[in-house]
Scaffold this active site. Structure first.
Site, PDB file in Angstrom:
ATOM      1  CG  ASP A   1      56.271  87.839  77.833  1.00 29.14           C
ATOM      2  OD1 ASP A   1      55.323  88.638  77.742  1.00 29.14           O
ATOM      3  OD2 ASP A   1      56.752  87.236  76.856  1.00 29.14           O
TER       4      ASP A   1
ATOM      5  NE  ARG B   1      50.493  90.179  77.874  1.00 32.27           N
ATOM      6  CZ  ARG B   1      51.726  89.936  77.420  1.00 32.27           C
ATOM      7  NH1 ARG B   1      52.499  88.999  77.977  1.00 32.27           N
ATOM      8  NH2 ARG B   1      52.223  90.653  76.438  1.00 32.27           N
TER       9      ARG B   1
HETATM   10  P1  FDA Z   1      42.508  77.885  79.227  1.00 30.55           P
HETATM   11  O1  FDA Z   1      43.854  77.274  79.149  1.00 30.55           O
HETATM   12  O2  FDA Z   1      41.595  77.477  80.315  1.00 30.55           O
HETATM   13  O3  FDA Z   1      41.813  77.685  77.823  1.00 30.55           O
HETATM   14  C1  FDA Z   1      40.476  78.113  77.562  1.00 30.55           C
HETATM   15  C2  FDA Z   1      40.130  77.724  76.133  1.00 30.55           C
HETATM   16  O4  FDA Z   1      40.937  78.503  75.241  1.00 30.55           O
HETATM   17  C3  FDA Z   1      40.463  76.270  75.781  1.00 30.55           C
HETATM   18  O5  FDA Z   1      39.426  75.415  76.093  1.00 30.55           O
HETATM   19  C4  FDA Z   1      40.700  76.386  74.288  1.00 30.55           C
HETATM   20  O6  FDA Z   1      39.464  76.426  73.607  1.00 30.55           O
HETATM   21  C5  FDA Z   1      41.371  77.728  74.152  1.00 30.55           C
HETATM   22  N1  FDA Z   1      42.848  77.619  74.207  1.00 30.55           N
HETATM   23  C6  FDA Z   1      43.666  77.922  75.230  1.00 30.55           C
HETATM   24  N2  FDA Z   1      44.948  77.693  74.918  1.00 30.55           N
HETATM   25  C7  FDA Z   1      44.940  77.219  73.660  1.00 30.55           C
HETATM   26  C8  FDA Z   1      45.944  76.774  72.768  1.00 30.55           C
HETATM   27  N3  FDA Z   1      47.228  76.758  73.097  1.00 30.55           N
HETATM   28  N4  FDA Z   1      45.559  76.341  71.547  1.00 30.55           N
HETATM   29  C9  FDA Z   1      44.259  76.354  71.183  1.00 30.55           C
HETATM   30  N5  FDA Z   1      43.256  76.744  71.974  1.00 30.55           N
HETATM   31  C10 FDA Z   1      43.581  77.177  73.196  1.00 30.55           C
HETATM   32  N6  FDA Z   1      51.731  82.826  80.492  1.00 30.55           N
HETATM   33  C11 FDA Z   1      52.732  83.068  81.364  1.00 30.55           C
HETATM   34  O7  FDA Z   1      52.982  82.249  82.253  1.00 30.55           O
HETATM   35  N7  FDA Z   1      53.492  84.208  81.261  1.00 30.55           N
HETATM   36  C12 FDA Z   1      53.227  85.159  80.310  1.00 30.55           C
HETATM   37  O8  FDA Z   1      53.924  86.177  80.263  1.00 30.55           O
HETATM   38  C13 FDA Z   1      52.153  84.920  79.403  1.00 30.55           C
HETATM   39  N8  FDA Z   1      51.852  85.828  78.427  1.00 30.55           N
HETATM   40  C14 FDA Z   1      50.703  85.651  77.682  1.00 30.55           C
HETATM   41  C15 FDA Z   1      50.293  86.629  76.770  1.00 30.55           C
HETATM   42  C16 FDA Z   1      49.112  86.495  76.087  1.00 30.55           C
HETATM   43  C17 FDA Z   1      48.671  87.592  75.158  1.00 30.55           C
HETATM   44  C18 FDA Z   1      48.301  85.335  76.274  1.00 30.55           C
HETATM   45  C19 FDA Z   1      46.977  85.180  75.578  1.00 30.55           C
HETATM   46  C20 FDA Z   1      48.716  84.344  77.125  1.00 30.55           C
HETATM   47  C21 FDA Z   1      49.918  84.467  77.821  1.00 30.55           C
HETATM   48  N9  FDA Z   1      50.357  83.464  78.670  1.00 30.55           N
HETATM   49  C22 FDA Z   1      51.418  83.725  79.517  1.00 30.55           C
HETATM   50  C23 FDA Z   1      49.747  82.103  78.622  1.00 30.55           C
HETATM   51  C24 FDA Z   1      48.645  81.943  79.649  1.00 30.55           C
HETATM   52  O9  FDA Z   1      49.196  81.885  80.931  1.00 30.55           O
HETATM   53  C25 FDA Z   1      47.840  80.647  79.398  1.00 30.55           C
HETATM   54  O10 FDA Z   1      48.701  79.540  79.468  1.00 30.55           O
HETATM   55  C26 FDA Z   1      47.121  80.611  78.064  1.00 30.55           C
HETATM   56  O11 FDA Z   1      46.608  81.871  77.723  1.00 30.55           O
HETATM   57  C27 FDA Z   1      45.941  79.617  78.117  1.00 30.55           C
HETATM   58  O12 FDA Z   1      45.013  80.016  79.078  1.00 30.55           O
HETATM   59  P2  FDA Z   1      43.545  80.563  78.740  1.00 30.55           P
HETATM   60  O13 FDA Z   1      43.305  81.762  79.587  1.00 30.55           O
HETATM   61  O14 FDA Z   1      43.389  80.793  77.299  1.00 30.55           O
HETATM   62  O15 FDA Z   1      42.567  79.475  79.314  1.00 30.55           O
END
Ligand code: FDA
Length: 308
Positions: A132, A185
């Site tokens: 991560d 990732r």
């Molecule tokens: P965004 O935050 O723009 O959200 C898009 C939409 O997704 C929102 O409008 C909502 O509908 C939904 N959504 C997003 N987050 C949600 C939540 N918490 N609860 C409910 N709905 C939600 N970060 C990092 O810094 N280091 C890492 O190693 C990782 N590893 C990682 C692994 C995996 C498998 C995932 C999916 C994510 C990570 N992350 C991470 C976290 C990542 O950086 C980010 O903060 C979250 O995925 C939220 O970003 P989105 O791409 O979903 O888009």
């Protein structure tokens, strides 16, 4: 909204509140939406149930920033147990590891040697370890360690890393990782970063996420695109379709408990999906970062809490 995000990120570092929440039954109950129990066995049961829906898993034993070498070894031991038990049960489950939990802030050499034995164990059991990415002070040292472990014959191909689209440096990092054949990732990034290192505006982060996704899709290596964002997912699907990139060439990744319908829909459409399943008693900072991403989760959790 940015104020709420900063508030939750600040709360994620609040030690007295953390101690209180982690020890309270209310805290444990609320966190269960995003965290698969406190013990290894609960996490494995969750992995099995998720696998039965055609969704792969990556297991995260929660915890970051250990303060002693013994603690780092204890944290690694949980991952060694996971690798053995995943193999014994034939689960489709990788492991996700934070280097600060392996002692990075005590000594980079310690973290590297502990992670090397995990990577070799993953390689020997035909599994995979994902490192991560934490805050930007640790980006370079994390990438350096992953590169060295990837180059090692006993762990080559069994270790990958995370790149955060909000960092300005990420395009150059992605280019280099692709050239070295290291699996990435891609995510947007979850930490509070200064404008000197990260795009402050969501629109720029989203644009960079799509740009980097296309670079990863074009590369011969199998990568993961981690997002719950419908717009990102639509852009990835249409780029892949337009460029003849098979759905088997990459995977989507999402977090346990978030957008479960979307996870299932993607599987039905023939895409590969992997869910990040965290477990363990150190759930507080992880939980707070999930609230920071979507403060409406507080309302959602409260509604479900009072309903049940
Ligand atoms: P965004 O935050 O723009 O959200 C898009 C939409 O997704 C929102 O409008 C909502 O509908 C939904 N959504 C997003 N987050 C949600 C939540 N918490 N609860 C409910 N709905 C939600 N970060 C990092 O810094 N280091 C890492 O190693 C990782 N590893 C990682 C692994 C995996 C498998 C995932 C999916 C994510 C990570 N992350 C991470 C976290 C990542 O950086 C980010 O903060 C979250 O995925 C939220 O970003 P989105 O791409 O979903 O888009």
């Amino acid at each position: 909204m940015p104020i709420l995000r900063s508030t939750f990120i600040a709360l994620s570092r609040n030690r007295p509140l953390r101690r209180f929440c982690e020890n309270s039954r209310l805290g444990v109950r609320l966190s269960s939406r995003f965290v698969a129990g406190m013990e290894i066995e609960g996490a494995l049961r969750t992995a099995q149930a998720v696998n039965q829906q055609g969704i792969a898993v990556t297991l995260d034993s929660l915890g970051e920033s250990v303060t002693s070498e013994a603690e780092a070894h204890r944290a690694a031991d949980i991952y060694h147990q996971l690798l053995d038990r995943v193999a014994a049960r034939k689960l489709n489950a990788h492991i996700s590891v934070k280097l600060t939990q392996m002692g990075l802030e005590l000594s980079p050499n310690l973290a590297e040697s502990i992670t090397q034995s995990l990577a070799q164990h993953a390689h020997a059991t035909d599994n995979f370890i994902r490192i991560d990415m934490e805050d930007s002070r640790l980006t370079q040292v994390t990438l350096d360690i992953v590169r060295r472990l990837h180059a090692h014959p006993e762990s080559r191909g069994s270790i990958g890393v995370v790149i955060q689209a909000y960092l300005y440096r990420s395009q150059a990092d992605v280019e280099q990782l692709i050239a070295e054949g290291i699996r990435v990732r891609l995510c947007k990034g979850a930490y509070k970063e200064p404008a000197g290192v990260a795009f402050p505006r969501k629109v720029d982060v989203d644009e960079n996420f799509i740009r980097l996704s296309c670079m990863l899709l074009d590369s011969p290596v199998y990568h993961a695109l981690a997002t719950h964002d419908d717009a990102m997912i639509a852009a990835i699907k249409s780029y892949a379709a337009e460029h003849g990139i098979a759905p088997s060439h990459f995977e989507f990744q999402m977090l346990y408990g978030i957008k479960r319908d979307l996870q299932r829909k993607l599987v039905q459409e023939g895409y590969k999906v992997r869910v990040y399943v965290p477990f363990g008693s150190d759930w507080y900072p992880y939980f707070m970062r999930r609230l920071a991403e979507r403060p409406a989760n507080v309302v959602f959790l409260a509604r479900n809490f009072f309903r049940s």
